[in-house]
Design an enzyme around this catalytic site. Structure first.
Site, PDB file in Angstrom:
ATOM      1  N   LYS A  50      14.829  -0.625   4.880  1.00 59.36           N
ATOM      2  CA  LYS A  50      14.221   0.004   3.699  1.00 59.36           C
ATOM      3  C   LYS A  50      14.341   1.526   3.752  1.00 59.36           C
ATOM      4  O   LYS A  50      14.633   2.173   2.736  1.00 59.36           O
ATOM      5  CB  LYS A  50      12.743  -0.397   3.596  1.00 59.36           C
ATOM      6  CG  LYS A  50      11.991   0.264   2.429  1.00 59.36           C
ATOM      7  CD  LYS A  50      12.571  -0.126   1.074  1.00 59.36           C
ATOM      8  CE  LYS A  50      11.928   0.639  -0.093  1.00 59.36           C
ATOM      9  NZ  LYS A  50      10.539   0.284  -0.333  1.00 59.36           N
ATOM     10  N   LEU A  89       0.831  -1.206   0.000  1.00 56.65           N
ATOM     11  CA  LEU A  89       0.000   0.000   0.000  1.00 56.65           C
ATOM     12  C   LEU A  89       0.867   1.258   0.000  1.00 56.65           C
ATOM     13  O   LEU A  89       2.016   1.232   0.452  1.00 56.65           O
ATOM     14  CB  LEU A  89      -0.915  -0.021   1.231  1.00 56.65           C
ATOM     15  CG  LEU A  89      -1.844  -1.251   1.285  1.00 56.65           C
ATOM     16  CD1 LEU A  89      -2.394  -1.455   2.684  1.00 56.65           C
ATOM     17  CD2 LEU A  89      -2.967  -1.110   0.282  1.00 56.65           C
ATOM     18  N   PRO A  90       0.316   2.387  -0.473  1.00 60.93           N
ATOM     19  CA  PRO A  90       1.164   3.577  -0.666  1.00 60.93           C
ATOM     20  C   PRO A  90       1.514   4.360   0.590  1.00 60.93           C
ATOM     21  O   PRO A  90       2.620   4.884   0.686  1.00 60.93           O
ATOM     22  CB  PRO A  90       0.341   4.433  -1.634  1.00 60.93           C
ATOM     23  CG  PRO A  90      -1.068   3.999  -1.437  1.00 60.93           C
ATOM     24  CD  PRO A  90      -1.003   2.548  -1.093  1.00 60.93           C
ATOM     25  N   LYS A 146       7.603  10.973   0.744  1.00 65.34           N
ATOM     26  CA  LYS A 146       7.014  10.366   1.943  1.00 65.34           C
ATOM     27  C   LYS A 146       8.037   9.485   2.657  1.00 65.34           C
ATOM     28  O   LYS A 146       8.171   9.525   3.885  1.00 65.34           O
ATOM     29  CB  LYS A 146       5.778   9.557   1.549  1.00 65.34           C
ATOM     30  CG  LYS A 146       5.096   8.785   2.674  1.00 65.34           C
ATOM     31  CD  LYS A 146       5.566   7.345   2.807  1.00 65.34           C
ATOM     32  CE  LYS A 146       5.198   6.510   1.590  1.00 65.34           C
ATOM     33  NZ  LYS A 146       5.598   5.068   1.778  1.00 65.34           N
ATOM     34  N   THR A 172       6.141   0.582   2.494  1.00 69.49           N
ATOM     35  CA  THR A 172       7.207   1.321   3.177  1.00 69.49           C
ATOM     36  C   THR A 172       6.572   2.214   4.227  1.00 69.49           C
ATOM     37  O   THR A 172       5.902   3.200   3.905  1.00 69.49           O
ATOM     38  CB  THR A 172       8.019   2.159   2.179  1.00 69.49           C
ATOM     39  OG1 THR A 172       8.588   1.291   1.202  1.00 69.49           O
ATOM     40  CG2 THR A 172       9.145   2.897   2.906  1.00 69.49           C
TER      41      THR A 172
END
Length: 387
Positions: free
Chosen positions: A171, A65-66, A240, A96
């Protein structure tokens, strides 16, 4: 483990889910856009289940998901995966997000007898399509071993890196370096173009030298050389991720000096309308900004004194004022700001090309709009300290 739910069939999620189908898993896809579900069905996937049904009926559910808020909602809402999951379910988040969110979800899942892994991925849409992603996984080792066959269908470099949240830490460090390398590529190629060099030859030389990087190879060959910036990974998403990396660094007591500068540039690009383009378009942002500055003349500094007029209004509208300044900072207009500790008001230093430009911004400040402060504007000749 044969039945897998996959939530989030976007640019990354769809090819990842399709690779699971190709590997022989029975995969049920769910996405906000039903067009993506139709594409998944055409590739052999199944659809039609809600996330509550996926939680109750699958052996494993993967999410990609974003945004962190999307992840939290999918996992914790009343119809979400954790409230509706059965004991023994394995949940894997490939989004992330920050490590603290991972740990909260891990604890909430564990309380219901559900395993949770944070497993963010790297490799972009090409790696997702080819099944060559790097996958960095945090959580219990036993859960990692159970999930490994699914990981092997989606990636080639699969790493167990430690307890819950560890995958996201790795990450975010990766994304910090991606952002810095992206800006380095943008500035280097902008300089080479300005010097009139053969750009392809320059890139060949850099790729054969210490300056080589996967970001240089990706950005130039895939986007800059073609002057095409349809997103494989959008600037706003990397922005983001840089925010999350900055938050993690602040909590860890690490100062991101280059990272802070690059993060500011990404936010300027987003505020200037580049957010939906691929991250390689930071090169376009660089060259477009250079052209504007060349045409418009030099940047000057203007000190704006905001004397106190109404202390009660100043307290009331302070959050709006600070948000306004945050937007000016993101747009690259702000040099510095702060309040006077004696209560006399505050000082904001803008970067602009004219007095009129600054006054237009100042008149939009909530402090001025609501009569909490007055203002005086003075052009400021900056003289840096020696030594």
């Amino acid at each position: 483990m044969k039945k897998i739910g996959f939530i989030g069939l976007g640019n990354m999620g769809l090819p990842m889910a399709v690779n699971l189908v190709k590997a022989g898993f029975e995969v049920y896809g769910l996405n906000r856009s039903k067009g993506a579900e139709e594409k998944f069905a055409q590739a052999g996937g199944k659809t039609g289940l809600t996330r509550a049904q996926l939680a109750a009926e699958m052996d494993m559910v993967i999410t990609c998901l974003p945004m962190p808020a999307d992840v939290e909602a999918v996992y914790t809402a009343q119809d979400g995966l954790i409230p509706n999951g059965r004991p023994g379910l394995l949940l894997v988040d490939c989004s992330t997000v920050g490590p603290e969110l991972n740990r909260r979800l891990f604890d909430a899942a564990a309380a219901r007898g559900i395993a949770f892994l944070d497993a963010p991925v790297s490799g972009g849409t090409v790696g997702a399509a080819e099944g060559t992603l790097s996958i960095m996984v945090g959580g219990e080792r036993e859960a990692f071993d159970r999930a490994r066959p699914a990981f092997e269908a989606m990636g080639k470099q699969i790493y167990y890196v430690g307890p819950s949240g560890s995958g996201s830490v790795v990450k975010l460090i990766n994304q910090l370096m991606v952002g810095i390398h992206t800006q380095a590529v943008s500035e280097a190629l902008a300089l080479g173009r300005k010097a009139g060099l053969d750009e392809a030859a320059l890139v060949d030389i850099l790729m054969a030298s210490f300056a080589s990087s996967r970001m240089l190879d990706r950005h130039y060959a895939g986007f800059i050389a073609k002057e095409a910036y349809d997103p494989g990974f959008a600037i706003k998403l990397l922005g983001k991720d840089l925010d999350l990396a900055a938050e993690m660094a602040e909590k860890s007591g690490v100062r991101l000096k280059a990272g802070a500068r690059v993060r500011s540039l990404f936010h300027r690009a987003i505020a200037s309308g580049y957010g939906d383009r691929d991250m390689a378009a930071m090169f376009r942002f660089q060259t477009d900004e250079d052209a504007k500055e060349s045409e418009a003349g030099p940047i000057k500094h203007y000190a704006v004194f905001l004397p106190m007029k109404d202390a009660e209004k100043s307290d009331r509208f302070r959050p709006e004022h600070l948000q306004f300044l945050a937007e000016q900072r993101a747009a690259g207009r702000l040099f510095a700001n702060g309040r006077f500790t004696d209560g006399a008001g505050g000082l904001v230093i803008y970067k602009a090309r004219s007095y009129e430009e600054v006054e237009n911004w100042v008149k939009q400040d909530p402090y001025i709009v609501h009569g909490a402060r007055g203002y005086e504007i003075h052009e400021w000749d900056v003289v840096p300290a020696e030594g």
